[in-house]
Design a protein around this motif. Structure first.
Motif, PDB file in Angstrom:
ATOM      1  N   LEU A  64      29.259  74.384  20.616  1.00 52.05           N
ATOM      2  CA  LEU A  64      29.817  74.027  21.919  1.00 52.05           C
ATOM      3  C   LEU A  64      28.694  73.684  22.888  1.00 52.05           C
ATOM      4  N   GLU A  68      31.164  74.615  28.092  1.00 53.62           N
ATOM      5  CA  GLU A  68      32.399  74.293  27.369  1.00 53.62           C
ATOM      6  C   GLU A  68      33.138  75.594  27.031  1.00 53.62           C
ATOM      7  N   ASN A  92      36.146  77.424  18.553  1.00 57.07           N
ATOM      8  CA  ASN A  92      36.184  76.181  19.309  1.00 57.07           C
ATOM      9  C   ASN A  92      37.645  75.754  19.444  1.00 57.07           C
ATOM     10  N   PRO A  93      38.123  75.451  20.654  1.00 50.73           N
ATOM     11  CA  PRO A  93      39.539  75.088  20.836  1.00 50.73           C
ATOM     12  C   PRO A  93      40.005  73.919  19.970  1.00 50.73           C
ATOM     13  N   ARG A  94      39.131  72.955  19.712  1.00 48.08           N
ATOM     14  CA  ARG A  94      39.554  71.799  18.907  1.00 48.08           C
ATOM     15  C   ARG A  94      39.836  72.203  17.456  1.00 48.08           C
ATOM     16  N   ASP A  95      39.268  73.341  17.007  1.00 44.80           N
ATOM     17  CA  ASP A  95      39.501  73.793  15.641  1.00 44.80           C
ATOM     18  C   ASP A  95      40.850  74.510  15.473  1.00 44.80           C
ATOM     19  N   ALA A  97      43.610  73.132  16.089  1.00 43.58           N
ATOM     20  CA  ALA A  97      44.541  72.118  15.600  1.00 43.58           C
ATOM     21  C   ALA A  97      44.342  71.843  14.113  1.00 43.58           C
ATOM     22  N   ASP A  98      43.307  72.432  13.536  1.00 46.12           N
ATOM     23  CA  ASP A  98      42.987  72.147  12.143  1.00 46.12           C
ATOM     24  C   ASP A  98      42.798  73.450  11.375  1.00 46.12           C
ATOM     25  N   ARG A 101      44.369  76.863  12.919  1.00 45.65           N
ATOM     26  CA  ARG A 101      45.634  76.729  13.652  1.00 45.65           C
ATOM     27  C   ARG A 101      46.492  77.990  13.597  1.00 45.65           C
ATOM     28  N   SER A 104      46.672  81.040  16.681  1.00 45.28           N
ATOM     29  CA  SER A 104      47.593  81.088  17.819  1.00 45.28           C
ATOM     30  C   SER A 104      48.907  81.771  17.490  1.00 45.28           C
ATOM     31  N   GLN A 159      34.501  74.368   9.636  1.00 46.70           N
ATOM     32  CA  GLN A 159      34.735  74.734  11.033  1.00 46.70           C
ATOM     33  C   GLN A 159      34.521  76.235  11.219  1.00 46.70           C
TER      34      GLN A 159
END
Length: 176
Positions: A64, A68, A92-95, A97-98, A101, A104, A159
């Motif tokens: 990051l 960030e 990392n927040p973008r991870d 979505a992959d 996931r 959450s 990731q």
């Protein structure tokens, strides 16, 4: 510019003390599974999951940029009402979505369900450190005494997700 020596007392490479506490800290398996096997009435209290600016060493591990935000999940692993371990997870927040996931959707379920049952997840080396009273992680966990901690990065599809586990004094009273 401040130079940090590898021998400074707060470096993450310190070796934990001998005895039962060392065996717990150096075990590469699921800490949750070990607590369940050794303590009655296991439960997990989720303290929160939110976007925050990570600590500098966490930021570097997660690739990051300065300032960030990262997703931080914090929980306490307990036996009955006795807190045993404070766990601090950073991703990392973008991870989300992959690779990560499922984080959450964990709610009050242990992260170990994701980490140790997925053959695509690998664990990097474990680092150790005795956190001094007043350390930022101890304050976040509501801990008012020095405590040993370990951390490691887990990788899935390249990731990273960093987990820091603080072994509370109630786990092994009198251990130092």
């Amino acid at each position: 510019m401040r130079t940090v020596k590898l021998t400074q007392p707060d470096a993450w490479h310190q070796m934990p003390p001998a005895g039962a506490l060392r065996k717990w800290i150096t075990d590469r398996g699921s800490l949750t599974a070990r607590i369940i096997a050794n303590f009655a009435d296991f439960n997990l209290v989720r303290l929160g999951q939110r976007l925050v600016v990570p600590l500098n060493d966490e930021r570097r591990a997660l690739r990051l940029r300065r300032g960030e935000l990262a997703v931080v999940r914090e929980v306490v692993l307990r036996s009955g009402v006795t807190p045993l371990v404070f766990a601090h997870t950073v991703v990392n927040p973008r991870d989300l979505a992959d690779a990560w996931r499922g984080l959450s959707r964990l709610g009050s379920r242990p992260l170990a369900e994701m980490l140790f049952q997925d053959p695509l997840v690998s664990r990097m080396p474990i680092e150790y450190r005795k956190l001094c009273q007043g350390n930022a992680l101890l304050r976040r966990g509501g801990v008012n005494a020095a405590a040993w901690a370990r951390r490691s990065v887990f990788l899935k599809n390249g990731q990273p997700l960093m987990v820091t586990e603080v072994f509370l004094p109630t786990l092994f009273p009198g251990a130092s």
